[in-house]
Design an enzyme around this catalytic site. Structure first.
Site, short mmCIF file in Angstrom:
data_model
loop_
_atom_site.label_atom_id
_atom_site.label_comp_id
_atom_site.label_asym_id
_atom_site.label_seq_id
_atom_site.Cartn_x
_atom_site.Cartn_y
_atom_site.Cartn_z
N TRP A 112 -3.80 -1.79 -1.46
CA TRP A 112 -3.84 -3.03 -2.25
C TRP A 112 -4.31 -4.09 -1.28
O TRP A 112 -3.55 -4.48 -0.40
CB TRP A 112 -2.46 -3.35 -2.82
CG TRP A 112 -2.48 -4.44 -3.85
CD1 TRP A 112 -3.13 -4.40 -5.05
CD2 TRP A 112 -1.85 -5.71 -3.79
NE1 TRP A 112 -2.92 -5.57 -5.74
CE2 TRP A 112 -2.15 -6.40 -5.00
CE3 TRP A 112 -1.05 -6.36 -2.85
CZ2 TRP A 112 -1.69 -7.68 -5.26
CZ3 TRP A 112 -0.60 -7.64 -3.13
CH2 TRP A 112 -0.92 -8.28 -4.31
N GLU A 144 1.46 -9.95 -18.38
CA GLU A 144 1.11 -9.18 -17.17
C GLU A 144 0.54 -7.80 -17.50
O GLU A 144 -0.11 -7.19 -16.67
CB GLU A 144 2.30 -9.05 -16.24
CG GLU A 144 3.42 -8.15 -16.72
CD GLU A 144 4.48 -7.96 -15.64
OE1 GLU A 144 4.20 -8.10 -14.46
OE2 GLU A 144 5.63 -7.68 -16.03
N LYS A 203 6.18 -10.17 -19.44
CA LYS A 203 5.79 -8.80 -19.81
C LYS A 203 4.49 -8.81 -20.60
O LYS A 203 3.56 -8.06 -20.29
CB LYS A 203 6.90 -8.15 -20.66
CG LYS A 203 8.04 -7.61 -19.85
CD LYS A 203 7.64 -6.31 -19.18
CE LYS A 203 8.12 -6.08 -17.78
NZ LYS A 203 8.20 -7.09 -16.81
N LYS A 223 3.15 -2.91 -7.44
CA LYS A 223 4.57 -2.73 -7.74
C LYS A 223 5.45 -3.49 -6.76
O LYS A 223 6.49 -4.01 -7.13
CB LYS A 223 4.93 -1.23 -7.70
CG LYS A 223 6.35 -0.94 -8.13
CD LYS A 223 6.58 -1.28 -9.58
CE LYS A 223 8.00 -1.09 -10.00
NZ LYS A 223 8.27 -1.64 -11.34
N CYS A 282 0.86 -1.18 0.00
CA CYS A 282 0.00 0.00 0.00
C CYS A 282 0.90 1.23 0.00
O CYS A 282 2.08 1.14 0.21
CB CYS A 282 -0.86 0.00 1.27
SG CYS A 282 -1.86 -1.46 1.40
N ARG A 338 1.64 1.76 -5.80
CA ARG A 338 1.85 0.78 -4.73
C ARG A 338 0.56 0.05 -4.36
O ARG A 338 0.55 -0.84 -3.52
CB ARG A 338 2.42 1.46 -3.48
CG ARG A 338 3.79 2.10 -3.68
CD ARG A 338 4.26 2.76 -2.42
NE ARG A 338 4.37 1.77 -1.36
CZ ARG A 338 5.43 0.98 -1.17
NH1 ARG A 338 6.47 1.09 -1.97
NH2 ARG A 338 5.47 0.10 -0.20
N ASN A 397 0.86 -0.05 6.18
CA ASN A 397 1.25 -0.88 5.04
C ASN A 397 1.94 -2.10 5.63
O ASN A 397 2.90 -1.96 6.38
CB ASN A 397 2.21 -0.10 4.13
CG ASN A 397 2.76 -1.01 3.03
OD1 ASN A 397 2.12 -1.99 2.66
ND2 ASN A 397 3.94 -0.70 2.54
N GLY A 398 1.43 -3.28 5.36
CA GLY A 398 2.04 -4.51 5.90
C GLY A 398 0.94 -5.46 6.32
O GLY A 398 -0.21 -5.31 5.93
N GLU A 428 11.21 -13.56 -19.64
CA GLU A 428 10.85 -12.16 -19.32
C GLU A 428 9.90 -11.61 -20.37
O GLU A 428 8.92 -10.92 -20.04
CB GLU A 428 12.11 -11.31 -19.19
CG GLU A 428 11.85 -9.84 -18.92
CD GLU A 428 10.96 -9.57 -17.71
OE1 GLU A 428 10.76 -10.49 -16.88
OE2 GLU A 428 10.44 -8.46 -17.60
N HIS A 438 7.80 -31.91 -27.63
CA HIS A 438 7.36 -32.79 -26.53
C HIS A 438 6.00 -32.37 -25.99
O HIS A 438 5.66 -32.68 -24.85
CB HIS A 438 8.42 -32.79 -25.42
CG HIS A 438 9.74 -33.31 -25.87
ND1 HIS A 438 9.99 -34.62 -26.17
CD2 HIS A 438 10.90 -32.66 -26.14
CE1 HIS A 438 11.23 -34.79 -26.58
NE2 HIS A 438 11.82 -33.60 -26.57
C1 AGP Z 1 7.49 -6.97 -12.62
O1 AGP Z 1 7.23 -6.80 -14.03
C2 AGP Z 1 6.71 -8.08 -12.12
N1 AGP Z 1 5.33 -7.61 -12.13
C3 AGP Z 1 6.99 -8.71 -10.78
O2 AGP Z 1 7.10 -10.06 -11.10
C4 AGP Z 1 8.25 -8.27 -10.00
O3 AGP Z 1 9.39 -8.45 -10.78
C5 AGP Z 1 8.37 -9.14 -8.74
O4 AGP Z 1 7.25 -8.89 -7.93
C6 AGP Z 1 9.67 -8.89 -7.95
O5 AGP Z 1 9.68 -7.58 -7.46
P1 AGP Z 1 11.06 -7.00 -6.83
O6 AGP Z 1 12.03 -6.90 -7.96
O7 AGP Z 1 10.68 -5.69 -6.25
O8 AGP Z 1 11.51 -8.00 -5.79
#
Ligand code: AGP
Length: 609
Positions: free
Chosen positions: A76, A489, A486, A604, A2, A29, A102-103, A482, A505
């Site tokens: 969040w 997501e 991308k 994030k 958050c 956040r 936050n937590g 990656e 396979h």
């Molecule tokens: C970022 O594109 C991703 N949404 C997510 O997987 C992110 O990389 C992951 O949560 C790790 O975050 P961090 O690098 O802050 O540890």
């Protein structure tokens, strides 16, 4: 995950405007509900609801709230769905205090039960509301000028879990009370105004003077002063000047933060490669002294860590190296002892999956090296050696510049290892480093310039698809992984990455005409086999998109090719080859009508397990 903010000021102004502006900068956040509370003439006023800041402030005029002390929160959800009553801030029974948090409070259910027995009335399903009533209960037995902070500390002593908390109380209306354990909290300092927030961009337009609140510290802010204590002892604040400008956390004219951050990669890479050499040398020493290495990360950072694995494995062939997804750490913890070196990769430095693994690893005596993008965040503070990417604030939820700068820093570490192993001459090594540090940003710039338009066109072409494959072999696999993450997501097109040799396979069974297949085929030992895997897919109607070098044969047999300038080192490939995939994902999301900065269900920083 958050965003929290708190402000107290002597200025003849309402803090509600500054709080609302700060919340906007924290929205990445978490953005499923938002709220604000201020103290005005001894009374608390509050506005909150489910929805994004824009949606909620259209219904409630946050900036009309009077008062020179206030708190704000953008959420969040973790406990209780995103609803008005679950939105923060949360009050006690008599509306004398407000908290935002936050937590996660692990023992909130037992505390809630106890507090209910004591007559407290709960209105929400959140863990945070327990805090408000716990402070209220402790306050009953306190009096005098420090009653609030004493009640606050007694309440904290009963809390188990993670938290960044800000508290305001009508008994001490010009003060803000803070506490931090595992969730980030930073203080912003002006002469007559004090800020506290989850992240620096929240107050950067007002001040660059900041203080990081550390784990276990409790603080009291008045408009004129910052008082920090830990375990009852005063702590001397360590202010620093933030190098980021408020603008750098703005969009700088781009439609979305993500596109801005894709374009910032050359400068972010350049800044990152001007790395602190002592930290690199210390990290190298830890790696050599260890009898095994674990790379620990999540999500996009795991793909950077996996790239590092391939680079280190080539150099340290005799030393066991394990690339581990952070949430899977427990499966490997029996490997960890005082001779283990853990290399944690995390842009936020706050990912709880990584934190949990590191906390356990430290107990086993492991040495920890971390790569993070946020100075003094929780993961670097658990580390013996902290390496920092210098990507600047990354506001888009999808990691782009923080990923490529992580890869660059891992490559720089690999070069340092190689220098020690190969016994290169000092002069020879420094020219390798300066060439690498110059080549990486310039190739990144060239890739963006040469491929952005084609990325936009391809994104439009695939935007009506629901599935896609990303193929690679060997050390190029993290690039495919990656690229797939991308695309799925932010555009919500399902994407799967796997070793190209696996196609026959099973996966090839679902390929049909126009099925997008991204083929990562740099100029290396995997080229020939990648071409035949690509042909297999094409024979079933697959739409072949090659990310490749100037190979006429590959280009001829692809439906679309993205040509990547050749580099002098394979260490550059994971950076130069992922950038077109970032751009394709961004434009696919936009073409499909989605906001790439705020992908659904994602935040994030993931501080839940
Ligand atoms: C970022 O594109 C991703 N949404 C997510 O997987 C992110 O990389 C992951 O949560 C790790 O975050 P961090 O690098 O802050 O540890």
């Amino acid at each position: 995950m958050c965003g929290i903010i708190a402000i107290t000021t002597r200025k003849k102004t309402n803090v509600s405007k500054m709080i609302t502006s700060g919340l906007k900068r924290l929205e990445y956040r978490g953005y499923d509900s938002v709220g604000i509370a201020t103290i005005n003439e001894g009374q608390i006023q509050i506005m909150k609801d489910a929805g994004t800041i824009d949606q909620v402030t259209r219904k409630y005029p946050f900036e009309t709230l009077q008062g020179s002390t206030g708190i704000g929160h953008t959420r969040w959800a973790t406990h209780g769905p995103p609803t008005k009553i679950n939105a923060h801030p949360h009050a006690d029974c008599s509306n004398s205090l407000m908290v935002v948090h936050n937590g996660i409070i692990d023992n909130y259910l037992s505390l809630r039960k106890e507090l209910k027995k004591q007559g407290h009335i709960f209105t929400s399903e959140t863990d945070t509301e327990v805090l408000a009533h716990l402070i209220e209960e402790e306050f009953k037995s306190e009096e005098g000028p420090d009653a609030v902070i004493r009640a606050f500390k007694k309440a904290l002593a009963k809390i188990e879990g993670t938290y960044a908390i800000t508290l305001i109380h009508t008994a001490d209306p010009t003060k803000i009370f803070l506490a931090r354990k595992d969730s980030p909290l930073v203080i912003g300092v002006q002469d007559d105004t004090k800020f506290a927030a989850s992240d620096i961009p929240a107050f950067l337009e007002y001040t660059k003077n900041a203080i990081v609140l550390k784990n276990g510290e409790v603080a009291t802010l008045t408009p004129e002063a910052v008082y920090i204590e830990k375990n009852g002892f005063r702590v001397q604040p360590k202010p620093f000047i933030v190098s980021w400008t408020a603008e750098s956390a703005q969009k700088s004219g781009y439609p979305h933060f993500m596109l801005k951050e894709i374009h910032e990669q050359p400068i972010a890479l350049q800044n990152t490669l001007s790395v602190n050499i002592n930290a690199i040398e210390e990290a190298t020493k830890q790696i050599f002294e260890a009898d095994k290495i674990i790379l620990l990360a999540a999500g996009t950072s795991y793909h950077a860590a996996l790239t590092g694995y391939y680079q280190f494995q080539r150099l340290l062939s005799k030393k066991p190296i394990y690339p581990i997804i952070a949430s899977e750490y427990d499966t490997y913890q029996q490997l960890v002892d005082e001779n283990t070196c853990i290399l944690a990769v995390s842009q936020s430095g706050e990912t709880l999956d990584v934190m949990k693994g590191l906390t356990s690893a430290r107990k086993a005596g492991a040495k920890i090296i971390s790569i993070a993008n946020v100075i003094d965040s929780s993961i670097p503070r658990l580390s013996k050696v902290s390496l920092y990417t210098k990507a600047g604030p990354e506001i888009g939820v999808a990691a782009t510049k923080t990923h490529t700068t992580q890869v660059a820093l891992l490559a720089r570490l690999a070069l340092q290892l190689e220098y020690s192993l190969e016994g290169w001459l000092e002069k020879e090594f420094s020219s390798i480093i300066s060439n690498f540090s110059a080549e990486v940003p310039s190739i990144a710039r060239a890739v963006i310039t040469q491929n952005e338009l084609k990325s936009k066109q391809l994104a439009a072409h695939i935007s009506n698809q629901n599935h896609s494959y990303f193929l690679a072999r060997g050390r190029n696999l993290p690039i495919a992984m990656e690229g797939a993450l991308k695309l799925k997501e932010i555009s919500y097109i399902h994407a799967e990455a796997f070793p190209a040799g696996e196609s026959k396979h099973g996966p090839i069974a679902i390929v049909e005409p126009n099925f997008p297949v991204f083929v990562i085929s740099p100029k290396d030992e995997t080229g020939k086999k990648m071409l035949s895997n690509s042909e297999e897919m094409k024979a079933r109607g697959g739409y072949i998109v090659s990310i490749t070098h100037k190979d006429q044969e590959v280009v001829k047999r692809s439906d679309q090719s993205f040509l990547i300038p050749e580099s002098s080192s394979h260490l550059v490939t994971p950076i130069s080859y992922v950038i077109p995939l970032q751009m394709i994902s961004y434009y696919a999301a936009v073409h499909r009508g989605f906001d790439p900065d705020k992908p659904k269900n994602l935040a994030k920083t993931v501080t839940v397990e």
